[in-house]
Design a protein around this motif. Structure first.
Motif, PDB file in Angstrom:
ATOM      1  N   UNK A  91       0.770  -1.353   0.011  1.00  0.00           N
ATOM      2  CA  UNK A  91      -0.054   0.084  -0.011  1.00  0.00           C
ATOM      3  C   UNK A  91       0.830   1.132  -0.216  1.00  0.00           C
ATOM      4  N   UNK A  92       1.833   1.158   0.717  1.00  0.00           N
ATOM      5  CA  UNK A  92       2.774   2.467   0.789  1.00  0.00           C
ATOM      6  C   UNK A  92       3.649   2.712  -0.357  1.00  0.00           C
ATOM      7  N   UNK A  93       4.143   1.741  -0.618  1.00  0.00           N
ATOM      8  CA  UNK A  93       5.181   1.826  -1.773  1.00  0.00           C
ATOM      9  C   UNK A  93       4.612   1.337  -3.359  1.00  0.00           C
ATOM     10  N   UNK A  94       3.861   0.385  -3.398  1.00  0.00           N
ATOM     11  CA  UNK A  94       3.302   0.067  -4.652  1.00  0.00           C
ATOM     12  C   UNK A  94       2.184   0.827  -5.007  1.00  0.00           C
ATOM     13  N   UNK A  95       1.119   1.179  -4.156  1.00  0.00           N
ATOM     14  CA  UNK A  95       0.125   2.008  -4.516  1.00  0.00           C
ATOM     15  C   UNK A  95       0.540   3.454  -4.294  1.00  0.00           C
ATOM     16  N   UNK A  96       1.389   3.666  -3.396  1.00  0.00           N
ATOM     17  CA  UNK A  96       1.863   5.035  -3.047  1.00  0.00           C
ATOM     18  C   UNK A  96       0.373   6.048  -2.623  1.00  0.00           C
ATOM     19  N   UNK A  97      -0.212   5.193  -1.613  1.00  0.00           N
ATOM     20  CA  UNK A  97      -1.258   5.691  -0.688  1.00  0.00           C
ATOM     21  C   UNK A  97      -0.977   7.310  -0.269  1.00  0.00           C
ATOM     22  N   UNK A  98       0.222   7.474   0.014  1.00  0.00           N
ATOM     23  CA  UNK A  98       0.376   8.935   0.829  1.00  0.00           C
ATOM     24  C   UNK A  98       0.432  10.168  -0.142  1.00  0.00           C
ATOM     25  N   UNK A  99       0.462   9.867  -1.474  1.00  0.00           N
ATOM     26  CA  UNK A  99       0.534  10.858  -2.498  1.00  0.00           C
ATOM     27  C   UNK A  99      -0.632  10.624  -3.575  1.00  0.00           C
ATOM     28  N   UNK A 100      -1.506   9.545  -3.209  1.00  0.00           N
ATOM     29  CA  UNK A 100      -2.689   9.541  -4.208  1.00  0.00           C
ATOM     30  C   UNK A 100      -3.732  10.553  -3.796  1.00  0.00           C
ATOM     31  N   UNK A 101      -4.295  10.867  -5.065  1.00  0.00           N
ATOM     32  CA  UNK A 101      -5.371  11.790  -5.091  1.00  0.00           C
ATOM     33  C   UNK A 101      -6.366  11.314  -5.871  1.00  0.00           C
ATOM     34  N   UNK A 102      -7.615  10.263  -5.055  1.00  0.00           N
ATOM     35  CA  UNK A 102      -8.358   9.881  -6.019  1.00  0.00           C
ATOM     36  C   UNK A 102      -9.612   9.786  -4.955  1.00  0.00           C
ATOM     37  N   UNK A 103     -10.774  10.660  -5.193  1.00  0.00           N
ATOM     38  CA  UNK A 103     -11.789  10.548  -4.389  1.00  0.00           C
ATOM     39  C   UNK A 103     -13.179  10.611  -5.209  1.00  0.00           C
ATOM     40  N   UNK A 104     -13.471   9.552  -5.751  1.00  0.00           N
ATOM     41  CA  UNK A 104     -14.888   9.444  -6.484  1.00  0.00           C
ATOM     42  C   UNK A 104     -15.891   8.386  -6.196  1.00  0.00           C
ATOM     43  N   UNK A 105     -16.372   8.587  -5.058  1.00  0.00           N
ATOM     44  CA  UNK A 105     -17.184   7.515  -4.522  1.00  0.00           C
ATOM     45  C   UNK A 105     -18.440   7.581  -5.300  1.00  0.00           C
ATOM     46  N   UNK A 106     -19.228   6.364  -5.417  1.00  0.00           N
ATOM     47  CA  UNK A 106     -20.375   6.348  -6.169  1.00  0.00           C
ATOM     48  C   UNK A 106     -21.541   6.030  -5.071  1.00  0.00           C
ATOM     49  N   UNK A 107     -22.832   5.815  -5.677  1.00  0.00           N
ATOM     50  CA  UNK A 107     -24.115   5.310  -4.569  1.00  0.00           C
ATOM     51  C   UNK A 107     -23.439   3.981  -3.871  1.00  0.00           C
ATOM     52  N   UNK A 108     -22.728   3.147  -4.381  1.00  0.00           N
ATOM     53  CA  UNK A 108     -21.856   2.133  -3.891  1.00  0.00           C
ATOM     54  C   UNK A 108     -20.656   2.452  -4.129  1.00  0.00           C
ATOM     55  N   UNK A 109     -19.687   2.503  -2.668  1.00  0.00           N
ATOM     56  CA  UNK A 109     -18.455   2.746  -2.975  1.00  0.00           C
ATOM     57  C   UNK A 109     -17.566   1.843  -2.284  1.00  0.00           C
ATOM     58  N   UNK A 110     -16.237   2.063  -2.560  1.00  0.00           N
ATOM     59  CA  UNK A 110     -15.081   1.287  -1.979  1.00  0.00           C
ATOM     60  C   UNK A 110     -14.022   2.075  -1.564  1.00  0.00           C
ATOM     61  N   UNK A 111     -13.280   1.616  -0.560  1.00  0.00           N
ATOM     62  CA  UNK A 111     -12.192   2.585   0.006  1.00  0.00           C
ATOM     63  C   UNK A 111     -11.186   1.786   0.471  1.00  0.00           C
ATOM     64  N   UNK A 112      -9.739   2.575   0.498  1.00  0.00           N
ATOM     65  CA  UNK A 112      -8.653   1.861   1.217  1.00  0.00           C
ATOM     66  C   UNK A 112      -8.020   3.213   1.802  1.00  0.00           C
ATOM     67  N   UNK A 113      -7.756   3.120   2.928  1.00  0.00           N
ATOM     68  CA  UNK A 113      -6.870   4.182   3.629  1.00  0.00           C
ATOM     69  C   UNK A 113      -5.729   3.666   4.601  1.00  0.00           C
ATOM     70  N   UNK A 114      -4.836   4.643   4.916  1.00  0.00           N
ATOM     71  CA  UNK A 114      -3.699   4.457   5.584  1.00  0.00           C
ATOM     72  C   UNK A 114      -3.923   5.605   6.699  1.00  0.00           C
ATOM     73  N   UNK A 115      -3.684   4.939   7.863  1.00  0.00           N
ATOM     74  CA  UNK A 115      -3.728   5.896   9.033  1.00  0.00           C
ATOM     75  C   UNK A 115      -2.342   5.711  10.059  1.00  0.00           C
ATOM     76  N   UNK A 116      -2.022   6.737  10.681  1.00  0.00           N
ATOM     77  CA  UNK A 116      -1.061   6.762  11.729  1.00  0.00           C
ATOM     78  C   UNK A 116      -1.302   7.996  12.476  1.00  0.00           C
ATOM     79  N   UNK A 117      -1.730   7.965  13.724  1.00  0.00           N
ATOM     80  CA  UNK A 117      -2.144   8.883  14.464  1.00  0.00           C
ATOM     81  C   UNK A 117      -3.136   9.706  14.012  1.00  0.00           C
ATOM     82  N   UNK A 118      -3.003  11.112  13.839  1.00  0.00           N
ATOM     83  CA  UNK A 118      -3.708  11.986  13.158  1.00  0.00           C
ATOM     84  C   UNK A 118      -3.901  12.207  11.623  1.00  0.00           C
ATOM     85  N   UNK A 119      -2.788  11.416  10.989  1.00  0.00           N
ATOM     86  CA  UNK A 119      -2.295  11.377   9.606  1.00  0.00           C
ATOM     87  C   UNK A 119      -3.454  10.196   9.014  1.00  0.00           C
TER      88      UNK A 119
END
Length: 160
Positions: A98-126
């Motif tokens: 997730x961190x290196x292959x998908x580059x989650x920290x720099x990804x900008x994709x926010x297009x949910x639909x009526x039915x949506x899917x998500x992937x997120x990365x968290x650490x503390x307040x980040x």
């Protein structure tokens, strides 16, 4: 039989009374220690994967902590459910993907639909998240693959 029931009841009531006699600070401290091992107050890294929307609007989320514990929670639940304990190697591989292959920290994709899917990365307040489902926008293939591989870690019998 009746005597053992009353003995058990007495012991239970004594235990409850002793816990409250210690005071609210002690009760809170012991509860906080247990909560810090759940996604709610966890200080380390965590991955959250899930889906939601549709007719009910309910969502289901799966949380992988960097210590390998995998939790599940519906949006209507008040508690987290432990699903499994992942191996250290599998946990590290998943975070690396997730961190290196998908580059989650720099990804900008926010297009949910009526039915949506998500992937997120968290650490503390980040927190960094990618959401998709709108048919007008195609999610990057790496996130769709990551979602499928993450869900494959969860036994069918443990899915919410």
């Amino acid at each position: 039989m009746q005597r053992s029931f009353f003995t058990l009841l007495t012991l239970l009531l004594l235990g409850i009374g002793q816990t409250f006699a210690q005071g609210p600070k002690t009760v809170y401290s012991s509860l906080k220690g247990k909560l810090s091992n759940t996604p709610l107050l966890y200080k380390g890294r965590q991955i959250v994967v899930g889906s939601g929307g549709g007719f009910t609007g309910e969502s289901v989320s799966y949380y992988l902590l960097d210590n390998g514990t995998l939790f599940a929670k519906r949006s209507t639940d008040s508690t987290f459910h432990v699903v499994s304990k992942q191996t250290i190697a599998n946990t590290q591989r998943t975070f690396r993907l997730l961190e290196n292959g998908c580059k989650i920290k720099s990804a900008k994709f926010d297009h949910p639909g009526n039915r949506y899917y998500f992937v997120s990365w968290k650490k503390g307040k980040q927190e960094h998240a990618v959401k998709w489902g709108d048919p007008k926008h195609t999610v990057p293939a790496s996130y769709n693959q990551f979602y499928k591989s993450f869900m494959a870690m969860i036994p069918a019998s443990a899915r919410l």
